[in-house]
Design a protein around this motif. Structure first.
Motif, PDB file in Angstrom:
ATOM      1  N   PHE A   1       0.745  -1.151  -0.251  1.00  0.00           N
ATOM      2  CA  PHE A   1       0.067  -0.055  -0.071  1.00  0.00           C
ATOM      3  C   PHE A   1       0.959   1.196   0.085  1.00  0.00           C
ATOM      4  O   PHE A   1       0.757   2.441  -0.713  1.00  0.00           O
ATOM      5  N   TYR A   2       1.589   1.440   0.953  1.00  0.00           N
ATOM      6  CA  TYR A   2       2.739   2.486   1.026  1.00  0.00           C
ATOM      7  C   TYR A   2       3.449   2.567  -0.245  1.00  0.00           C
ATOM      8  O   TYR A   2       3.440   3.918  -0.900  1.00  0.00           O
TER       9      TYR A   2
ATOM     10  N   ASP B   1       2.517   1.907  -3.468  1.00  0.00           N
ATOM     11  CA  ASP B   1       1.626   2.154  -4.477  1.00  0.00           C
ATOM     12  C   ASP B   1       1.182   3.555  -4.014  1.00  0.00           C
ATOM     13  O   ASP B   1       1.019   4.321  -5.191  1.00  0.00           O
ATOM     14  N   TYR B   2       0.960   4.075  -2.960  1.00  0.00           N
ATOM     15  CA  TYR B   2       0.235   5.298  -2.873  1.00  0.00           C
ATOM     16  C   TYR B   2       0.986   6.401  -2.310  1.00  0.00           C
ATOM     17  O   TYR B   2       0.507   7.575  -2.520  1.00  0.00           O
ATOM     18  N   ALA B   3       2.245   6.191  -1.715  1.00  0.00           N
ATOM     19  CA  ALA B   3       3.188   7.494  -1.544  1.00  0.00           C
ATOM     20  C   ALA B   3       3.449   8.164  -2.554  1.00  0.00           C
ATOM     21  O   ALA B   3       3.447   9.300  -2.635  1.00  0.00           O
TER      22      ALA B   3
ATOM     23  N   LYS C   1       1.442   8.837  -4.898  1.00  0.00           N
ATOM     24  CA  LYS C   1       0.105   9.682  -5.140  1.00  0.00           C
ATOM     25  C   LYS C   1      -0.274  10.810  -4.319  1.00  0.00           C
ATOM     26  O   LYS C   1      -1.432  11.284  -4.069  1.00  0.00           O
TER      27      LYS C   1
ATOM     28  N   VAL D   1      -0.096  10.138  -0.531  1.00  0.00           N
ATOM     29  CA  VAL D   1      -0.524   9.668   0.507  1.00  0.00           C
ATOM     30  C   VAL D   1       0.552   9.150   1.605  1.00  0.00           C
ATOM     31  O   VAL D   1       1.414   8.477   1.226  1.00  0.00           O
TER      32      VAL D   1
ATOM     33  N   LEU E   1      -8.288   0.577   0.625  1.00  0.00           N
ATOM     34  CA  LEU E   1      -8.036   1.093  -0.602  1.00  0.00           C
ATOM     35  C   LEU E   1      -9.300   1.771  -1.199  1.00  0.00           C
ATOM     36  O   LEU E   1      -9.038   2.953  -1.837  1.00  0.00           O
TER      37      LEU E   1
ATOM     38  N   VAL F   1      -9.255   5.444   0.411  1.00  0.00           N
ATOM     39  CA  VAL F   1      -8.126   6.374  -0.131  1.00  0.00           C
ATOM     40  C   VAL F   1      -8.506   6.731  -1.667  1.00  0.00           C
ATOM     41  O   VAL F   1      -8.161   7.643  -1.799  1.00  0.00           O
ATOM     42  N   ASP F   2      -8.779   5.774  -2.324  1.00  0.00           N
ATOM     43  CA  ASP F   2      -9.049   6.011  -4.004  1.00  0.00           C
ATOM     44  C   ASP F   2     -10.205   7.161  -3.884  1.00  0.00           C
ATOM     45  O   ASP F   2     -10.067   7.933  -4.800  1.00  0.00           O
TER      46      ASP F   2
ATOM     47  N   LEU G   1      -8.656  10.593  -2.884  1.00  0.00           N
ATOM     48  CA  LEU G   1      -7.875  11.036  -4.140  1.00  0.00           C
ATOM     49  C   LEU G   1      -8.584  11.599  -5.298  1.00  0.00           C
ATOM     50  O   LEU G   1      -8.229  12.372  -6.036  1.00  0.00           O
TER      51      LEU G   1
END
Length: 193
Positions: free
Chosen positions: A57-58, A60-62, A64, A66, A151, A154-155, A158
């Motif tokens: 998760f971190y 993939d999303y950092a 973006k 997050v 997810l 968060v999606d 965003l």
């Protein structure tokens, strides 16, 4: 008043030591569009089953916008493997790239109303709580998970959309509170359990 932080409330600030020798507060994550705070530990099988997903998760999303921070609030008299030295070992073993902090006094766990490990709290850019609960419906075995609430939350944030499910029951071990029995839960914690 509910034990756990309620949707729409602001993230409580904290001042906690990280494994890298730095102290962290909310200000250290001020550039993030979304902040994920997860109450974690070293020994809980639900956390152990989730750590690879947390790392993914971190990663993939950092990029973006997050940020994620893990906080270990468990008492260590009866759970010595949750102490700071064991946290360092666990983080190195699993290759954590997100900050992992120690809440020795348990004040941060109380401020957030952490119930279990893992317990996720997702905050928007204004640091208002938009989601609290689990990552998915099977923290111990990723292959058996059929949901993805973290997810999805968060999606949605965003994308500037409403979070589809703002609250779920966290699945995991109880936070281990100082001076309390092993499976003690706060009497006013019925909001999520």
């Amino acid at each position: 008043m509910a034990f756990t932080l309620e949707i729409g409330e602001r993230a409580p600030d904290f001042d906690l030591p990280g494994l890298d020798g730095s102290d962290y507060s909310l200000d250290d994550f001020s550039d993030a569009e979304v902040l994920v705070v997860v109450f974690s530990c070293n020994h809980c099988p639900y956390v152990i089953g989730s750590e690879d997903r947390m790392n993914a998760f971190y990663a993939d999303y950092a990029p973006k916008g997050v940020a994620m921070v893990a906080i270990n609030s468990n008492e260590t008299e009866n759970h010595p493997t949750d102490d700071f030295d064991h946290m360092k070992q666990r983080a190195a073993q699993k290759g954590f790239r997100f900050p992992y902090l120690r809440d020795e006094t348990q004040e941060t766990a109380r401020a957030y109303g952490a119930l279990r490990t893992p317990h996720f709290f997702v905050f928007d850019e204004a640091r208002r709580l938009r989601y609290t609960g689990r990552m998915d419906d099977n923290p111990r075995e990723e292959a058996k998970a059929t949901t993805r609430e973290l997810l999805d939350a968060v999606d949605a944030l965003l994308a500037g959309e409403e979070v589809p499910a703002a609250m779920t029951n966290p699945i995991g071990c109880n936070v281990k509170w100082q001076g309390r029995p092993e499976h003690w839960m706060p009497p006013d914690a019925c909001d999520l359990v």
